[in-house]
Design a protein around this motif. Structure first.
Motif, mmCIF file in Angstrom:
data_model
loop_
_atom_site.group_PDB
_atom_site.id
_atom_site.type_symbol
_atom_site.label_atom_id
_atom_site.label_comp_id
_atom_site.label_asym_id
_atom_site.label_seq_id
_atom_site.Cartn_x
_atom_site.Cartn_y
_atom_site.Cartn_z
ATOM 1 N N PHE A 70 0.841 -1.208 0.000
ATOM 2 C CA PHE A 70 0.000 0.000 0.000
ATOM 3 C C PHE A 70 0.872 1.253 0.000
ATOM 4 C CE2 PHE A 70 -3.822 -2.299 1.905
ATOM 5 C CZ PHE A 70 -4.674 -2.019 0.845
ATOM 6 N N GLU A 71 1.889 1.270 0.835
ATOM 7 C CA GLU A 71 2.775 2.441 0.899
ATOM 8 C C GLU A 71 3.394 2.727 -0.463
ATOM 9 O OE1 GLU A 71 7.188 3.478 2.592
ATOM 10 O OE2 GLU A 71 5.970 2.123 3.803
ATOM 11 N N LYS A 72 3.911 1.717 -1.106
ATOM 12 C CA LYS A 72 4.553 1.905 -2.412
ATOM 13 C C LYS A 72 3.531 2.326 -3.465
ATOM 14 C CE LYS A 72 8.489 1.187 -0.790
ATOM 15 N NZ LYS A 72 9.308 2.356 -0.533
ATOM 16 N N ALA A 73 2.351 1.719 -3.429
ATOM 17 C CA ALA A 73 1.307 2.068 -4.394
ATOM 18 C C ALA A 73 0.837 3.506 -4.205
ATOM 19 C CB ALA A 73 0.132 1.099 -4.263
ATOM 20 N N HIS A 74 0.592 3.905 -2.968
ATOM 21 C CA HIS A 74 0.098 5.254 -2.708
ATOM 22 C C HIS A 74 1.129 6.320 -3.048
ATOM 23 C CE1 HIS A 74 -3.184 3.675 0.205
ATOM 24 N NE2 HIS A 74 -3.537 3.558 -1.048
ATOM 25 N N ASN A 75 2.404 5.942 -3.015
ATOM 26 C CA ASN A 75 3.461 6.870 -3.418
ATOM 27 C C ASN A 75 3.828 6.730 -4.893
ATOM 28 O OD1 ASN A 75 3.915 8.246 -0.915
ATOM 29 N ND2 ASN A 75 4.864 6.386 -0.156
ATOM 30 N N GLU A 76 3.018 5.936 -5.599
ATOM 31 C CA GLU A 76 3.180 5.725 -7.046
ATOM 32 C C GLU A 76 4.585 5.260 -7.409
ATOM 33 O OE1 GLU A 76 1.609 9.161 -9.084
ATOM 34 O OE2 GLU A 76 -0.334 8.917 -8.118
ATOM 35 N N ARG A 77 5.096 4.347 -6.617
ATOM 36 C CA ARG A 77 6.392 3.724 -6.859
ATOM 37 C C ARG A 77 6.150 2.474 -7.694
ATOM 38 N NH1 ARG A 77 10.643 5.542 -3.613
ATOM 39 N NH2 ARG A 77 11.735 4.239 -5.132
ATOM 40 N N GLY A 78 6.156 2.641 -9.006
ATOM 41 C CA GLY A 78 5.757 1.578 -9.931
ATOM 42 C C GLY A 78 6.510 0.273 -9.783
ATOM 43 N N ILE A 79 7.823 0.334 -9.757
ATOM 44 C CA ILE A 79 8.594 -0.910 -9.668
ATOM 45 C C ILE A 79 8.380 -1.572 -8.318
ATOM 46 C CG2 ILE A 79 10.917 -1.911 -9.653
ATOM 47 C CD1 ILE A 79 11.692 0.285 -11.721
ATOM 48 N N SER A 80 8.508 -0.814 -7.241
ATOM 49 C CA SER A 80 8.335 -1.391 -5.904
ATOM 50 C C SER A 80 6.927 -1.942 -5.696
ATOM 51 C CB SER A 80 8.643 -0.360 -4.826
ATOM 52 O OG SER A 80 10.014 -0.089 -4.789
ATOM 53 N N PHE A 85 3.246 -6.562 -5.404
ATOM 54 C CA PHE A 85 2.115 -7.283 -5.998
ATOM 55 C C PHE A 85 2.487 -8.760 -6.156
ATOM 56 C CE2 PHE A 85 -0.057 -8.841 -9.827
ATOM 57 C CZ PHE A 85 -1.380 -8.529 -9.559
ATOM 58 N N GLU A 86 3.693 -9.019 -6.653
ATOM 59 C CA GLU A 86 4.153 -10.400 -6.827
ATOM 60 C C GLU A 86 4.313 -11.115 -5.489
ATOM 61 O OE1 GLU A 86 4.188 -12.002 -9.613
ATOM 62 O OE2 GLU A 86 3.857 -10.268 -10.889
ATOM 63 N N VAL A 87 4.799 -10.411 -4.491
ATOM 64 C CA VAL A 87 4.956 -11.001 -3.158
ATOM 65 C C VAL A 87 3.587 -11.390 -2.591
ATOM 66 C CG1 VAL A 87 5.614 -10.514 -0.753
ATOM 67 C CG2 VAL A 87 7.144 -9.859 -2.635
ATOM 68 N N VAL A 88 2.620 -10.488 -2.687
ATOM 69 C CA VAL A 88 1.280 -10.771 -2.172
ATOM 70 C C VAL A 88 0.649 -11.921 -2.963
ATOM 71 C CG1 VAL A 88 -1.043 -9.817 -1.850
ATOM 72 C CG2 VAL A 88 0.973 -8.483 -1.196
ATOM 73 N N LYS A 89 0.862 -11.939 -4.272
ATOM 74 C CA LYS A 89 0.376 -13.068 -5.068
ATOM 75 C C LYS A 89 0.974 -14.381 -4.577
ATOM 76 C CE LYS A 89 0.727 -13.104 -9.418
ATOM 77 N NZ LYS A 89 1.101 -12.901 -10.823
ATOM 78 N N MET A 90 2.262 -14.378 -4.234
ATOM 79 C CA MET A 90 2.911 -15.584 -3.736
ATOM 80 C C MET A 90 2.224 -16.080 -2.464
ATOM 81 S SD MET A 90 6.803 -16.094 -2.252
ATOM 82 C CE MET A 90 6.498 -14.964 -0.883
ATOM 83 N N TRP A 91 1.993 -15.166 -1.510
ATOM 84 C CA TRP A 91 1.353 -15.574 -0.258
ATOM 85 C C TRP A 91 -0.056 -16.088 -0.517
ATOM 86 C CZ3 TRP A 91 5.092 -16.704 2.443
ATOM 87 C CH2 TRP A 91 6.137 -15.853 2.779
ATOM 88 N N ASN A 92 -0.795 -15.431 -1.414
ATOM 89 C CA ASN A 92 -2.147 -15.893 -1.732
ATOM 90 C C ASN A 92 -2.115 -17.271 -2.397
ATOM 91 O OD1 ASN A 92 -3.681 -13.797 -0.654
ATOM 92 N ND2 ASN A 92 -3.456 -12.551 -2.480
ATOM 93 N N TRP A 93 -1.102 -17.516 -3.229
ATOM 94 C CA TRP A 93 -0.931 -18.825 -3.858
ATOM 95 C C TRP A 93 -0.666 -19.884 -2.789
ATOM 96 C CZ3 TRP A 93 3.806 -21.656 -4.271
ATOM 97 C CH2 TRP A 93 3.757 -22.759 -5.120
ATOM 98 N N ILE A 94 0.165 -19.558 -1.824
ATOM 99 C CA ILE A 94 0.479 -20.495 -0.741
ATOM 100 C C ILE A 94 -0.745 -20.751 0.132
ATOM 101 C CG2 ILE A 94 1.775 -20.727 1.429
ATOM 102 C CD1 ILE A 94 4.148 -19.369 -0.102
ATOM 103 N N LEU A 95 -1.473 -19.707 0.479
ATOM 104 C CA LEU A 95 -2.625 -19.843 1.377
ATOM 105 C C LEU A 95 -3.801 -20.582 0.732
ATOM 106 C CD1 LEU A 95 -2.435 -16.333 3.030
ATOM 107 C CD2 LEU A 95 -2.143 -18.538 4.212
#
Length: 130
Positions: A70-80, A85-95
């Motif tokens: 959220f912090e990176k998105a709200h600061n419009e830090r595209g790469i971060s 997004f990929e990290v959260v996808k990984m956790w959702n894939w695991i869960l």
């Protein structure tokens, strides 16, 4: 939830900077690093203390990663934000609790961060741009 054995055998790194794997290995015993193609530097061998691979522990890490996303998105830090997004996808894939197929990155990942935060009752920061 996927087993640690399954994750070690099947997860493919998605982040160009390794932040997904860096978060995942905190749950992997050092003696299994080689199964993921990883090796510790000599001076660090024998020092890794892994966190038990439990739903509770995964959710604790996911909450931190959502907040950082959220912090990176709200600061419009595209790469971060795309990497988080990929990290959260990984956790959702695991869960495996309904968000594992969410694969549409837009608006700096906010829709995935929101959906995941809502599912698990994590705080959703207010930002008038979204």
């Amino acid at each position: 939830m996927k087993t640690l054995d399954f994750v070690i055998e099947n997860y493919q790194e998605q982040c160009i900077d390794g932040r997904d794997i860096a978060r995942l290995v905190q749950f992997v015993p050092e003696e299994r690093f080689h199964e993921m193609g990883l090796e510790l530097k000599e001076e660090h061998k024998g020092t890794h203390q892994h966190t038990p691979f439990t739903r509770e522990n995964i959710l604790k890490q996911l909450e931190k990663d959502i907040a950082f996303g959220f912090e990176k998105a709200h600061n419009e830090r595209g790469i971060s934000s795309s990497l988080m997004f990929e990290v959260v996808k990984m956790w959702n894939w695991i869960l495996e609790e309904g968000l594992e197929d969410f694969d549409n990155y837009y608006a700096y990942g906010i829709p995935l961060f929101n959906a995941t935060a809502q599912k698990y009752g994590f705080p959703i920061p207010a930002d008038k741009r979204w």
